[in-house]
Design a protein around this motif. Structure first.
Motif: not given
Length: 391
Positions: A291, A294-295, A305, A308, A385
């Motif tokens: 994760l 990805t961030a 983001d 996140s 979210v």
């Protein structure tokens, strides 16, 4: 899926690794321990200054501020290399990572020259004066007042949990300058030297023990602070606060991933329940890194983001806490004894990685509080979210 970096990033990592191999202080040199997060022994000041001069202290900064204009991914591998070797780049982390960074973002040219560069070069140390007895996670409820009186502000109030304040030279302090404005709009930020008359610092121990003196109460009683020490515009301290915490949070998840890795290395499961706990910690570590990667990819493309970051902060801090709790439960009485680690600990190593399982477990609570509590992170995730209504 294979996670890897391009040649330029690996060249950057190799250059930093070579610098560490050549210049990192040895065990004999690094024999003096820091007393708090704003106490920097002389050898550690030399170490920090050396990194500044070579552009390795905060590589994302311009060269004149201890960096080399590194990309976000290059900054990531810089932190990854430090974490892999389990060493500090500064023994005044809030001074370098939050206070000086905030001054570079919001300060005047004179403030950068007078305060930011000396903090980055370890000539001064700094602490962060945010939390108060009634304003911890809800910073906007702060009550410390600053009233303009000619070319000074007169400050009255109290801060608490101010890490390292008793050893700091200056406090980046959030104060209320307009009591009639909405609570997010009447806040300002002042640089307050700790030798200012009317400033009193009282260190107190944590749950770890009486020898762990980092937290402080700080009292301001008619402390007169030059108006030139105002950081950012008057009554716009909320923007500075968000920027200050943003500096802290961007790659915070990596430190949790490294702590999980360390817990996993030292965990010796005995029996099915402990084996399940061990497997959960391993899965959490993999999930956090995936994760986080990805961030990181999104951020490197310039995509903002915030949600996140909250997800990663929540997952990482609570995974570390759960892993330490389960390891302590599995160890039983032996959890009070310092475990044998797979790597030697030196005075350069991050102390939060070491200690008995009980010490690691109690330290883990700082991760679920500092930088935004788990409850606050859940609120952010719920609103941004899941689209739930604000409460």
């Amino acid at each position: 899926m294979r996670l890897s970096f391009d040649a330029s990033v690996e060249e950057f990592r190799a250059a930093f690794a070579a610098f560490l191999d050549e210049h990192m202080p040895g065990e004999a040199e690094a024999s003096e321990r820091a007393r708090s997060s704003s106490d920097v022994p002389e050898w550690a000041r030399r170490w920090q200054r050396l990194q500044f001069d070579h552009g390795w202290l905060l590589p994302g900064n311009p060269p004149e501020y201890g960096g080399r204009d590194a990309t976000l991914v290059q900054q990531y591998v810089h932190l990854e290399e430090l974490s892999r070797r389990r060493i500090y780049h500064s023994f005044n982390p809030q001074g370098v990572g939050i206070v000086a960074a905030s001054l570079l973002s919001f300060g005047t040219g004179e403030q950068k020259r007078r305060w930011a560069i000396p903090i980055l070069r370890a000539e001064l140390t700094a602490s962060l004066g945010m939390s108060e007895p009634g304003a911890g996670s809800d910073l906007a409820s702060l009550r410390t007042r600053a009233v303009r009186d000619g070319d000074h502000f007169v400050v009255n109030g109290q801060k608490v949990w101010t890490s390292g304040a008793h050893d700091a030279d200056v406090l980046l302090t959030f104060v209320r300058t307009d009591p009639d404005a909405p609570k997010h709009q009447g806040i300002s930020v002042l640089l307050i030297p700790t030798d200012t008359p009317g400033v009193t610092r009282r260190p107190f121990p944590s749950v770890i023990g009486a020898d762990d003196l980092d937290f402080n109460e700080v009292f301001f009683s008619d402390a007169r602070v030059p108006a030139e020490n105002l950081v950012g515009p008057l009554n716009e301290g909320w923007k500075v606060a968000n920027g200050s915490l943003g500096h802290e949070r961007t790659l915070l998840w990596l430190s949790f991933a490294e702590r999980l890795d360390e817990l996993i290395r030292d965990f010796r499961p005995a029996g099915p329940p402990a084996a399940d706990a061990y497997a959960t910690a391993v899965m959490d570590a993999h999930a956090l890194r995936l994760l986080g990667s990805t961030a990181l990819a999104r951020a490197s493309r310039g995509e903002e983001d915030v949600a996140s970051i909250s997800v990663l902060k929540l997952l990482g801090s609570e995974a570390v806490q759960k892993a330490a709790e389960r390891a302590l439960s599995s160890a039983g009485a032996e959890g009070l004894v310092h475990p044998a680690s797979t790597a030697p600990y030196t005075h350069m190593h991050l102390e939060s990685f070491s200690g008995s399982w009980f010490e690691r477990y109690t330290r883990s609570f700082a991760g679920t509080i500092a930088g935004g509590t788990s409850e606050i992170q859940r609120n952010v995730i719920a609103e941004r979210v899941l689209g739930l209504p604000r409460r």
